[in-house]
Design an enzyme around this catalytic site. Structure first.
Site, mmCIF file in Angstrom:
data_model
loop_
_atom_site.group_PDB
_atom_site.id
_atom_site.type_symbol
_atom_site.label_atom_id
_atom_site.label_comp_id
_atom_site.label_asym_id
_atom_site.label_seq_id
_atom_site.Cartn_x
_atom_site.Cartn_y
_atom_site.Cartn_z
ATOM 1 N N ARG A 76 49.677 86.091 25.584
ATOM 2 C CA ARG A 76 48.811 85.335 26.495
ATOM 3 C C ARG A 76 47.449 86.021 26.541
ATOM 4 N NH1 ARG A 76 48.303 85.980 32.477
ATOM 5 N NH2 ARG A 76 47.043 84.229 33.193
ATOM 6 N N HIS A 119 40.016 83.407 33.205
ATOM 7 C CA HIS A 119 40.490 84.651 33.807
ATOM 8 C C HIS A 119 39.284 85.379 34.387
ATOM 9 C CE1 HIS A 119 43.994 87.681 33.731
ATOM 10 N NE2 HIS A 119 43.076 88.155 34.559
ATOM 11 N N GLU A 162 45.206 83.141 38.608
ATOM 12 C CA GLU A 162 45.071 83.681 39.957
ATOM 13 C C GLU A 162 43.853 83.173 40.723
ATOM 14 O OE1 GLU A 162 47.375 87.892 39.059
ATOM 15 O OE2 GLU A 162 45.264 87.941 39.650
ATOM 16 N N ASN A 290 52.579 85.559 38.444
ATOM 17 C CA ASN A 290 52.155 86.953 38.398
ATOM 18 C C ASN A 290 52.702 87.659 39.629
ATOM 19 O OD1 ASN A 290 50.739 86.172 36.155
ATOM 20 N ND2 ASN A 290 48.713 86.647 36.977
ATOM 21 N N TYR A 292 53.581 91.643 41.338
ATOM 22 C CA TYR A 292 53.488 93.095 41.280
ATOM 23 C C TYR A 292 54.234 93.775 42.417
ATOM 24 C CZ TYR A 292 50.018 92.432 37.650
ATOM 25 O OH TYR A 292 49.396 92.070 36.469
ATOM 26 N N GLU A 362 52.467 87.739 34.294
ATOM 27 C CA GLU A 362 52.023 89.124 34.482
ATOM 28 C C GLU A 362 53.055 89.848 35.338
ATOM 29 O OE1 GLU A 362 48.140 89.986 36.017
ATOM 30 O OE2 GLU A 362 47.179 88.406 34.826
#
Length: 455
Positions: A76, A119, A162, A290, A292, A362
């Site tokens: 990606r 992005h 995002e 995504n 985290y 991600e």
């Protein structure tokens, strides 16, 4: 005992153009808002910028071979808008040529290209940035220009990466380009980003019905520190602007009612036009996720509420509560169970009923890497992070979530936005001489990618 992923499951990695390419003013590329932001004193740690970054623009073939050598079947990447379309709307041929060569290199190495159109590197020449509704129209033109050149070979298209970051962090918190601190402007930016997504999905669908189309959202699940009414409510408000604001609009065609109530005093008059939400609700094939960390919140006492702009917009009194968990170099708690729970929630609430697949676009961690004399990093902390989170993805699949792939963030150490080069997320080390040196995590992940198995 090991775990096996379904046949055809995607294992790969992700990067973004601005973070790795460099060549900031070569071959006709114009300034992005991040080029401008990097020149603001104090905006970036250590005064660093991405003028060189990883020099991927000149080392692309080497990097694609590295992907293939590590067994990855999907990559990606993002296209830099100001590298391929000039401020007057003309296509920048040499910039477009670069991405065409990249796609050809990927295909020649049996790596599927996954293209992200945005992005965060918005052309600096666009007046008002994402606060201006016209930017959404310009985005569609840009997207279709990229598709005209690459659509014969690229089958998976992500519109935005995002939008929470490129609206609330960029226009309210001021920590991302363009560095503004205007909450109402951030709401306008968020709506126009989503509008650009919806309009682009509609046009790409007309031009290429067989393409796989989607968007990538970042999710940070929010948990209340207690069952007190105040903690539950402040957590609801954080969740509303962080997670549900975007997902609800895309999958239900409406912003969450409670979030609209919370933002009533900030919502710009006349922002939403007839037909906007129907456009944003355009069906998509894949939702990029995504993830985290997961955060826990409590409500601050009335006399101790946070002051000034906040990315949570409607929850300025939210105070994060740190738990007894390991943390990454970013200070983010390591909570793989949160990824499992997020994926099952997304499937049950949004994507399952819509028939939309989920892919982790991600997931990864920054740590304070220490290289040995040969430049190798034995990053067992990052390796364990990847192992536990990939295992959590498998648990979500076992629970019924339709998850089709996992793309590690990131392929290589790179320019980490306002943190400069201080935070390293790569499974591949990039040293001072720009040598690419796979870390222990890369060698472990390569085995997972090749076999589809986590031992």
């Amino acid at each position: 005992m090991g775990i096996d992923f379904p046949g055809g499951f995607l294992f790969g990695s992700a990067t973004s153009a601005y973070q790795i390419e460099g060549a900031a003013a070569e071959d006709g590329k114009e300034d992005s808002i991040w080029d401008v932001f990097c020149r603001v004193p104090g905006a970036i740690a250590n005064g660093e910028d991405a003028t060189l970054a990883c020099d991927h623009y000149h080392r692309m073939s080497e990097d694609v071979k590295l992907l293939a050598d590590l067994g990855m079947n999907t990559y990606r990447f993002s296209v830099s808008w100001p590298r391929v379309v000039a401020s007057d709307g003309a296509v920048i041929t040499r910039g477009m040529d670069f991405y065409s060569r990249l796609v050809d290199e990927l295909l020649a190495n049996d790596v599927s290209p996954w293209l992200t159109l945005y992005h965060w590197d918005l052309p600096a020449a666009l007046p008002g940035g994402w606060k201006n509704r016209d930017t959404a129209k310009r985005f569609v033109d840009y997207a279709m220009a990229v598709h005209e050149r690459l659509g014969d070979r690229v089958r998976t298209w992500t519109t935005l990466n995002e939008p929470w970051c490129s609206s609330f962090l960029s226009y309210a918190a001021g920590v991302h380009a363009p560095g503004e601190t205007e909450p109402a402007g951030s709401i306008a930016a968020a709506h126009h980003l989503l509008l650009a997504h919806g309009w682009t999905v509609r046009e790409l669908r007309r031009a290429d019905p067989a393409a796989s189309l989607g968007i990538t959202l970042n999710f940070t699940p929010a948990l209340p520190a207690s069952d007190s009414a105040a903690d539950v409510d402040v957590t609801r408000r954080v969740d509303g602007t962080t997670n549900r604001f975007f997902a609800d609009a895309i999958f239900t065609g409406a912003y969450p009612a409670d979030v609209l109530d919370d933002l009533d005093d900030l919502w710009p008059s006349g922002l939403v036009h007839d037909g906007d939400l129907a456009a944003i609700n355009a069906p998509i094939d894949v939702l990029g996720v995504n993830y985290y960390t997961t955060n826990m919140f409590r409500a601050a006492p009335p006399d101790a509420s946070a002051e000034g702009p906040t990315p949570h917009i409607a929850a300025t009194d939210a105070v994060q509560v740190l738990r007894d968990l390991p943390v990454t170099a970013m200070g983010w708690e390591v909570h793989p169970e949160g990824l499992r729970d997020l994926l099952t929630w997304l499937h049950d609430t949004y994507t399952g009923p819509a028939g939309t697949a989920l892919v982790i676009t991600e997931n990864g961690a920054a740590y304070d890497d220490q290289a040995d004399a040969g430049g190798f990093v034995d990053d067992q902390d990052r390796l364990d992070y990847l192992r536990t989170h990939i295992s959590a993805v498998h648990e979500a699949i076992d629970a019924g979530a339709d998850v089709r792939g996992y793309l590690a963030w990131s392929l290589m150490d790179n320019f980490e936005w306002a943190y400069g080069y201080d935070k390293r997320f790569g499974v591949v080390r990039v040293d001072e001489d720009l040598r690419r040196i796979p870390k222990a995590s890369a060698l472990w992940y390569a085995d997972v990618a090749r076999t589809g198995r986590v031992d």
